[in-house]
Design a protein around this motif. Sequence first.
Motif, mmCIF file in Angstrom:
data_model
loop_
_atom_site.group_PDB
_atom_site.id
_atom_site.type_symbol
_atom_site.label_atom_id
_atom_site.label_comp_id
_atom_site.label_asym_id
_atom_site.label_seq_id
_atom_site.Cartn_x
_atom_site.Cartn_y
_atom_site.Cartn_z
ATOM 1 N N THR A 1 2.943 -5.343 0.857
ATOM 2 C CA THR A 1 1.924 -5.218 1.769
ATOM 3 C C THR A 1 2.162 -6.152 2.837
ATOM 4 O O THR A 1 1.845 -5.927 4.316
ATOM 5 C CB THR A 1 0.758 -5.947 0.847
ATOM 6 N N GLY B 1 4.488 -4.153 5.252
ATOM 7 C CA GLY B 1 3.896 -3.254 6.075
ATOM 8 C C GLY B 1 2.973 -4.018 7.293
ATOM 9 O O GLY B 1 3.109 -3.493 8.350
ATOM 10 N N GLU C 1 2.394 1.732 1.455
ATOM 11 C CA GLU C 1 1.713 0.615 2.308
ATOM 12 C C GLU C 1 1.165 1.074 3.689
ATOM 13 O O GLU C 1 0.580 0.432 4.338
ATOM 14 C CB GLU C 1 2.057 -0.812 2.138
ATOM 15 N N ARG D 1 -2.319 -8.503 -3.926
ATOM 16 C CA ARG D 1 -1.148 -8.107 -3.533
ATOM 17 C C ARG D 1 -0.317 -8.525 -2.362
ATOM 18 O O ARG D 1 0.442 -8.110 -1.620
ATOM 19 C CB ARG D 1 -1.607 -6.585 -2.824
#
Length: 440
Positions: free
Chosen positions: A62, A65, A94, A261
Motif C-alpha cells: 500500500t 502504491g 494496489e 495494510r
Amino acid sequence: MTRTSELLTDRDMAALSTLMAELSTTDAVRVLERVDSSRRAVLFRLLPKDEAVAVFERFDATVRGELFECLRSYDVIALFEELDPDDRVELLDELPSNVAHRLLVGLSPDERALTAPMMGYDRRSVGRRMSPEFVRLRTAATAGDALDAVRRTGSDAESVYLLPITDDHRTLLGVVTLADLATAVPSTPVGDLYSDHPVVEADSSAEEAARLCFEHRSPAVVVVDSEQRLIGILTVEQSSRILEEAEDEDAARAGGSEPLRRPYLSTPVLSIVRSRVVWLLVLALSAILTVQVLEIFEHALAAVVTLALFIPLLTGTGGNTGSQAATTVTRALALGDVRPRDIAAVLFREVRVGATMGAMLGTLGFVIAGLVYDWHLGVVIGTTLLSICTLAATVGGAMPLLAKKIGVDPAVFSTPFISTFCDATGLIVYFLIAKAVLGV
C-alpha cells in the motif's frame, strides 16, 4: 524524526540529503513510513539509488502504491524494473488497472515474461507470491556442474539453498540442497543427491504453503503447475512475510476490525475509521438480540430484581469462554493440528472442557450467591454458569471449523460473533433456569 521534520519545514535539501544518506535501510524505512505521502516522496528522492531500491522493497504494498503516485514517471519505471517479480505483482494489486497495465508494458521483455504469468493466479494462492527466479538443474548434471551454475546465475535467483531438478520438459523430478552439492564429490550425478522437500501446486493457498515451509524446516517450497512442471519457489523469507500478514489479519478480525495494510501513523484517520466501523455496525445490530431477550423476560426481571445484578457476570463469562475456545481452535487450524473433519472430536473435547470449567465456576457462584442473597438464587447462578460455559466452549470450538469448511476466515467467527451469540443464548438459559427454580 524531529530533525527530519525541521529540515523539511526549512526546505534545507542539502542537510536533508546528508541526513538521509547516513541512515541505515531500517532507519530510513522507519522515517519514511511515519511521514505523509508528499513528504515521503521528497525524502525518498534524496536517498542514494541503491539504498532507495532496498528501502522501497521493505515498504508494504500500500505504501509503495502511494509513493508511486507521488514520484515522476521515470522514477516509477526505474523502480518497477528493479523489483523482484513477486514484489511487482503485489504492488500491481494496489494500483489502478490503467497504471498497472502501463507499468507492465514498460518492463523489459525478460522481466515481463517473469511477471505476467503470475498475474493469472488467485490473489491468495502461492502462485501469486512465489518467485520465478531460481537455479534449475538437469538430471544429467553433476555436483560440479551444479555448483558452476550457481556461481554463474545464482546472483539473479531468489535463493540458491534449494535447487530443483527437472527433465527437459521442466517436469519436477526432485530437489537438492546447496549443502549436499558442496559436500559431494564433483563427479556425482545430481540425481543421486535427491532430497525430500515440500512441493505445492500454484493454486494452493499461500498461507498453507508458507506453513508447510516452516513445518519441514525447509529453505524453500517448490511450486509446480497442475502437470507437475516447475514454475517457481517460495522461500522461507517470503513464507515468513505471508504468515506475518495472516496473523495480523487474524488479530485484527478477532478484535472486530480490518487490518490497516500500512503503518499506523501513516494511515489516514478515515481509513482507520473504515477499518473499524463496518464491524462495529454489524456487532451493534447483532447485539439487538440481547435486547430482545431482555424484553421477552422483563416480567421475570420485575419479579426478582436481583436477577439483573448477575447479567454482566454471566454474559461476560459466556463470551470469554467462547472466545477462548475459538482462539484455541483457530490456532490449531492454522498449525494443522485439526481439520474441519475433526469437528466431532473437537466438540467432544470442548464439551468436557466447558463442563469442567462451568462446574468450578458454578460451585463458586452457588456458594457466594447463596451466602449473600438466597440459596435458591445460588442454585440458579451455579446451574447457569455450568450451562453457559459448556454451551459457549462447544460453540466457540465448532465455529472456526465450520467457517473453514465453508471457506470463510475462521478469525471472523472468533471474538465478535461468538461474544454476541453467547450473550443472547446465555440470557435465555439464565431466565429459563430462573423461571424453573424460582417460579417467576
